[in-house]
Design an enzyme around this catalytic site. Structure first.
Site, PDB file in Angstrom:
ATOM      1  N   ARG A 187       0.848  -1.200   0.000  1.00 43.91           N
ATOM      2  CA  ARG A 187       0.000   0.000   0.000  1.00 43.91           C
ATOM      3  C   ARG A 187       0.884   1.251   0.000  1.00 43.91           C
ATOM      4  O   ARG A 187       0.947   1.997  -0.967  1.00 43.91           O
ATOM      5  CB  ARG A 187      -0.937  -0.026   1.221  1.00 43.91           C
ATOM      6  CG  ARG A 187      -2.104   0.961   1.121  1.00 43.91           C
ATOM      7  CD  ARG A 187      -1.754   2.370   1.522  1.00 43.91           C
ATOM      8  NE  ARG A 187      -1.267   2.458   2.895  1.00 43.91           N
ATOM      9  CZ  ARG A 187      -0.757   3.559   3.417  1.00 43.91           C
ATOM     10  NH1 ARG A 187      -0.663   4.664   2.686  1.00 43.91           N
ATOM     11  NH2 ARG A 187      -0.312   3.570   4.654  1.00 43.91           N
ATOM     12  N   ASP A 188       1.623   1.461   1.066  1.00 48.01           N
ATOM     13  CA  ASP A 188       2.352   2.722   1.207  1.00 48.01           C
ATOM     14  C   ASP A 188       3.483   2.841   0.186  1.00 48.01           C
ATOM     15  O   ASP A 188       3.775   3.928  -0.319  1.00 48.01           O
ATOM     16  CB  ASP A 188       2.915   2.828   2.633  1.00 48.01           C
ATOM     17  CG  ASP A 188       3.157   4.258   3.059  1.00 48.01           C
ATOM     18  OD1 ASP A 188       3.340   5.127   2.198  1.00 48.01           O
ATOM     19  OD2 ASP A 188       3.189   4.512   4.272  1.00 48.01           O
ATOM     20  N   CYS A 211       3.620   9.719   1.247  1.00 49.26           N
ATOM     21  CA  CYS A 211       2.248  10.168   1.036  1.00 49.26           C
ATOM     22  C   CYS A 211       2.250  11.262  -0.024  1.00 49.26           C
ATOM     23  O   CYS A 211       2.905  12.289   0.144  1.00 49.26           O
ATOM     24  CB  CYS A 211       1.672  10.698   2.344  1.00 49.26           C
ATOM     25  SG  CYS A 211       0.034  11.422   2.132  1.00 49.26           S
ATOM     26  N   HIS A 253       3.911   3.302  12.648  1.00 46.14           N
ATOM     27  CA  HIS A 253       4.146   3.358  11.200  1.00 46.14           C
ATOM     28  C   HIS A 253       5.132   4.507  11.020  1.00 46.14           C
ATOM     29  O   HIS A 253       4.774   5.668  11.151  1.00 46.14           O
ATOM     30  CB  HIS A 253       2.795   3.628  10.525  1.00 46.14           C
ATOM     31  CG  HIS A 253       2.874   3.884   9.058  1.00 46.14           C
ATOM     32  ND1 HIS A 253       2.459   2.965   8.128  1.00 46.14           N
ATOM     33  CD2 HIS A 253       3.289   4.954   8.343  1.00 46.14           C
ATOM     34  CE1 HIS A 253       2.613   3.467   6.910  1.00 46.14           C
ATOM     35  NE2 HIS A 253       3.127   4.673   7.007  1.00 46.14           N
ATOM     36  N   HIS A 269       8.165   6.644   9.086  1.00 46.68           N
ATOM     37  CA  HIS A 269       8.890   7.011   7.862  1.00 46.68           C
ATOM     38  C   HIS A 269      10.322   7.399   8.220  1.00 46.68           C
ATOM     39  O   HIS A 269      10.587   7.953   9.281  1.00 46.68           O
ATOM     40  CB  HIS A 269       8.156   8.133   7.109  1.00 46.68           C
ATOM     41  CG  HIS A 269       6.980   7.607   6.342  1.00 46.68           C
ATOM     42  ND1 HIS A 269       7.023   7.368   4.989  1.00 46.68           N
ATOM     43  CD2 HIS A 269       5.742   7.228   6.749  1.00 46.68           C
ATOM     44  CE1 HIS A 269       5.858   6.871   4.601  1.00 46.68           C
ATOM     45  NE2 HIS A 269       5.064   6.778   5.637  1.00 46.68           N
ATOM     46  N   ASN A 326       9.367   4.529   4.020  1.00 40.57           N
ATOM     47  CA  ASN A 326       9.217   3.955   5.363  1.00 40.57           C
ATOM     48  C   ASN A 326      10.516   3.275   5.784  1.00 40.57           C
ATOM     49  O   ASN A 326      11.413   3.080   4.970  1.00 40.57           O
ATOM     50  CB  ASN A 326       8.105   2.904   5.358  1.00 40.57           C
ATOM     51  CG  ASN A 326       6.746   3.499   5.090  1.00 40.57           C
ATOM     52  OD1 ASN A 326       6.530   4.113   4.057  1.00 40.57           O
ATOM     53  ND2 ASN A 326       5.839   3.332   6.014  1.00 40.57           N
TER      54      ASN A 326
HETATM   55  N1  COA Z   1     -13.016   4.893  -3.605  1.00 45.96           N
HETATM   56  C1  COA Z   1     -13.460   5.128  -4.870  1.00 45.96           C
HETATM   57  N2  COA Z   1     -14.220   6.172  -5.200  1.00 45.96           N
HETATM   58  C2  COA Z   1     -14.568   7.021  -4.224  1.00 45.96           C
HETATM   59  C3  COA Z   1     -14.148   6.837  -2.902  1.00 45.96           C
HETATM   60  C4  COA Z   1     -13.342   5.718  -2.606  1.00 45.96           C
HETATM   61  N3  COA Z   1     -12.892   5.471  -1.375  1.00 45.96           N
HETATM   62  N4  COA Z   1     -14.640   7.840  -2.157  1.00 45.96           N
HETATM   63  C5  COA Z   1     -15.360   8.616  -2.967  1.00 45.96           C
HETATM   64  N5  COA Z   1     -15.336   8.118  -4.214  1.00 45.96           N
HETATM   65  C6  COA Z   1     -16.023   8.668  -5.403  1.00 45.96           C
HETATM   66  C7  COA Z   1     -17.458   9.018  -5.117  1.00 45.96           C
HETATM   67  O1  COA Z   1     -18.279   7.902  -5.326  1.00 45.96           O
HETATM   68  C8  COA Z   1     -17.726  10.120  -6.113  1.00 45.96           C
HETATM   69  O2  COA Z   1     -17.925   9.521  -7.388  1.00 45.96           O
HETATM   70  P1  COA Z   1     -18.869  10.195  -8.496  1.00 45.96           P
HETATM   71  O3  COA Z   1     -18.218  11.486  -8.823  1.00 45.96           O
HETATM   72  O4  COA Z   1     -18.843   9.198  -9.606  1.00 45.96           O
HETATM   73  O5  COA Z   1     -20.203  10.322  -7.825  1.00 45.96           O
HETATM   74  C9  COA Z   1     -16.382  10.849  -6.196  1.00 45.96           C
HETATM   75  O6  COA Z   1     -15.408   9.917  -5.708  1.00 45.96           O
HETATM   76  C10 COA Z   1     -16.336  12.109  -5.345  1.00 45.96           C
HETATM   77  O7  COA Z   1     -16.665  11.790  -3.983  1.00 45.96           O
HETATM   78  P2  COA Z   1     -16.231  12.705  -2.770  1.00 45.96           P
HETATM   79  O8  COA Z   1     -16.698  12.100  -1.507  1.00 45.96           O
HETATM   80  O9  COA Z   1     -16.664  14.126  -3.085  1.00 45.96           O
HETATM   81  O10 COA Z   1     -14.653  12.573  -2.826  1.00 45.96           O
HETATM   82  P3  COA Z   1     -13.550  13.713  -2.708  1.00 45.96           P
HETATM   83  O11 COA Z   1     -13.274  14.260  -4.042  1.00 45.96           O
HETATM   84  O12 COA Z   1     -13.877  14.640  -1.591  1.00 45.96           O
HETATM   85  O13 COA Z   1     -12.270  12.835  -2.304  1.00 45.96           O
HETATM   86  C11 COA Z   1     -11.376  10.938  -1.081  1.00 45.96           C
HETATM   87  C12 COA Z   1     -12.187  12.227  -1.034  1.00 45.96           C
HETATM   88  C13 COA Z   1     -11.171  10.450   0.328  1.00 45.96           C
HETATM   89  C14 COA Z   1     -12.143   9.904  -1.873  1.00 45.96           C
HETATM   90  C15 COA Z   1     -10.019  11.184  -1.784  1.00 45.96           C
HETATM   91  O14 COA Z   1      -9.462  12.329  -1.208  1.00 45.96           O
HETATM   92  C16 COA Z   1      -9.063  10.032  -1.632  1.00 45.96           C
HETATM   93  O15 COA Z   1      -9.280   8.931  -2.128  1.00 45.96           O
HETATM   94  N6  COA Z   1      -7.937  10.240  -0.957  1.00 45.96           N
HETATM   95  C17 COA Z   1      -6.951   9.219  -0.783  1.00 45.96           C
HETATM   96  C18 COA Z   1      -5.987   9.627   0.248  1.00 45.96           C
HETATM   97  C19 COA Z   1      -4.886   8.617   0.401  1.00 45.96           C
HETATM   98  O16 COA Z   1      -5.010   7.445   0.096  1.00 45.96           O
HETATM   99  N7  COA Z   1      -3.725   9.108   0.855  1.00 45.96           N
HETATM  100  C20 COA Z   1      -2.567   8.321   1.035  1.00 45.96           C
HETATM  101  C21 COA Z   1      -2.667   7.346   2.132  1.00 45.96           C
HETATM  102  S1  COA Z   1      -2.690   8.054   3.748  1.00 45.96           S
HETATM  103 ZN    ZN Z   2       3.017   6.025   5.434  1.00 44.60          ZN
END
Ligand code: COA
Ligand code: ZN
Length: 295
Positions: free
Chosen positions: A13-14, A237, A204, A206, A246
Site C-alpha cells: 500500500r504505502d 504520502c 508506522h 517514515h 518507510n
Molecule cells: N473509492 C473510490 N471512489 C470514491 C471513494 C473511494 N474510497 N470515495 C469517494 N469516491 C467517489 C465518489 O463515489 C464520487 O464519485 P462520483 O463522482 O462518480 O459520484 C467521487 O469519488 C467524489 O466523492 P467525494 O466524496 O466528493 O470525494 P472527494 O473528491 O472529496 O475525495 C477521497 C475524497 C477520500 C475519496 C479522496 O481524497 C481520496 O481517495 N484520498 C486518498 C488519500 C490517500 O489514500 N492518501 C494516502 C494514504 S494516507
Molecule cells: Zn506512510
C-alpha cells in the site's frame, strides 16, 4: 526463541502508492508472494481510495481478491465510507480508516475536516464492524508537514479517545513525514498504551531523517504491539510534502533477528525479495534513494 515481534508489511500500500508509473497487479502480487515466502504474516495489501487520488491503487479489488486466498492477516486502508463498502464487497475482514491528527493534513489528504472524517468513521463502525474489524490509522501522530512537530501528547490521546469511544480497539500511530525522535516515540507510545490498555497499537514510521530504525526500536521497547515497515523502504504520502520512504522491512528484520527477537521472517529471503522488488521498480520511484543492503 526470543520475544515475538509482529512485523507488519505495508509496502503493497504505502510503497506502491508512491510509484510514478502504474505497477501491474501481477507484478504487485509477485512481490507479495515473495514477502509471504519470507515469513511475513501481517500485511496491508492495498487501499480502497479514489483512483484519481491514487492511480496506483486502482487495482485494489483484484489485488485483494487474490490475496484473500493466501491465509494472512490482511488489511486494507480506507479513507471513507465508500472505501469500506468497496472493501467489504471483495470480502476484506479488516480495514483501517485513516484520519490525520492535524486538521490541515486531513484536509489535504482526505478533503474533509477531522470532524467530518470522525462522523464517517462512526457510520463505518456501525454498518461494517459485524463483517470487518475496523481500525484507526492516526496520520501525522508525531508531526505534520504543515503544522510542524507535536510535543504534547494530549491532543493525540483525545483523538484516540474519539475512536475508542466508538468501539475501535486497534490503532496505528503514523509518523507520516518522519518527524519523530526516539524519546517522543517512547513517550507517545507509553502514554497511549497506559490510557487504552485494552487496545492494540502499532507504529508506522517514515525514515525521512534516518531515524526509522531507532524510532521503531523505541516503540518496541515501550511495549508496542506491532511495527509497520515496507520492503526496500519504499513509501510516502503524495499529499504530504517532504514525505519519504518507510523504514525498510529487511533492515528491521536484520536488527531484530540479531537482537534475538523472534520475527518469524528469514533475513536472506526477505533481502532477496527486496532486491527483486528493486529491479522491478528501479526508475519508477519518486521517493528517497533506495539503499538496499548488499550482504
Ligand atoms: N473509492 C473510490 N471512489 C470514491 C471513494 C473511494 N474510497 N470515495 C469517494 N469516491 C467517489 C465518489 O463515489 C464520487 O464519485 P462520483 O463522482 O462518480 O459520484 C467521487 O469519488 C467524489 O466523492 P467525494 O466524496 O466528493 O470525494 P472527494 O473528491 O472529496 O475525495 C477521497 C475524497 C477520500 C475519496 C479522496 O481524497 C481520496 O481517495 N484520498 C486518498 C488519500 C490517500 O489514500 N492518501 C494516502 C494514504 S494516507
Ligand atoms: Zn506512510
Amino acid at each position: 526463541m526470543g520475544k515475538q515481534i509482529e512485523i507488519v508489511e505495508v509496502g503493497p500500500r504505502d510503497g506502491f502508492q508512491n510509484l510514478k508509473e502504474y505497477l501491474p497487479a501481477e507484478k504487485k502480487l509477485e512481490i507479495i508472494d515473495s514477502l509471504i515466502a519470507s515469513g511475513v504474516k501481517h500485511m496491508q495489501i492495498t487501499s480502497f481510495v479514489h483512483p484519481k487520488a491514487i492511480p496506483q491503487m486502482r487495482d485494489a479489488a483484484q489485488v485483494a481478491e487474490t490475496c484473500l486466498k493466501k491465509y494472512l492477516d490482511l488489511f486494507a486502508l480506507i479513507p471513507n465510507y465508500k472505501g469500506a463498502e468497496n472493501a467489504r464487497k471483495v470480502g476484506m475482514k479488516k480495514v483501517t480508516n485513516v484520519i490525520s491528527l492535524s486538521e490541515s493534513h486531513n484536509k489535504a489528504n482526505i478533503n474533509r475536516t477531522r470532524d467530518e472524517s470522525f462522523e464517517g468513521l462512526e457510520k463505518i463502525v456501525k454498518d461494517f464492524s459485524k463483517d470487518m474489524e475496523v481500525c484507526l490509522d492516526v496520520a501525522t501522530a508525531f508531526g505534520c508537514p504543515f503544522e510542524g512537530k507535536f510535543y504534547d501528547v494530549k491532543p493525540l490521546l483525545a483523538f484516540l479517545k474519539r475512536g475508542h469511544d466508538m468501539g475501535i480497539r486497534s490503532f496505528t500511530l503514523c509518523d507520516t513525514v518522519g518527524l519523530a525522535d526516539p524519546k517522543q516515540v517512547r513517550e507517545f507510545v507509553k502514554a497511549s498504551l497506559e490510557e487504552f490498555p485494552d487496545s492494540h497499537f502499532e507504529v508506522h514510521i517514515h525514515d525521512t531523517r534516518g531515524m526509522g530504525l531507532v524510532n521503531t526500536l523505541a516503540a518496541v521497547e515501550a511495549g508496542i504491539g506491532g511495527v509497520q515497515s515496507t520492503l526496500g523502504g519504499l513509501g510516502g504520502c503524495p499529499f504530504a510534502p517532504g514525505a519519504s520512504g518507510n523504514t525498510a522491512t529487511e533492515d528491521l528484520v536484520l536488527m531484530f533477528n540479531e537482537m534475538g527477537y523472534d520475527t518469524g521472517i528469514d533475513f536472506a529471503k526477505i533481502l532477496a525479495a527486496a532486491k527483486k522488488e528493486h529491479a522491478e521498480v528501479e526508475g519508477n520511484y519518486s521517493g528517497h534513494n533506495l539503499n538496499i543492503q548488499n550482504n
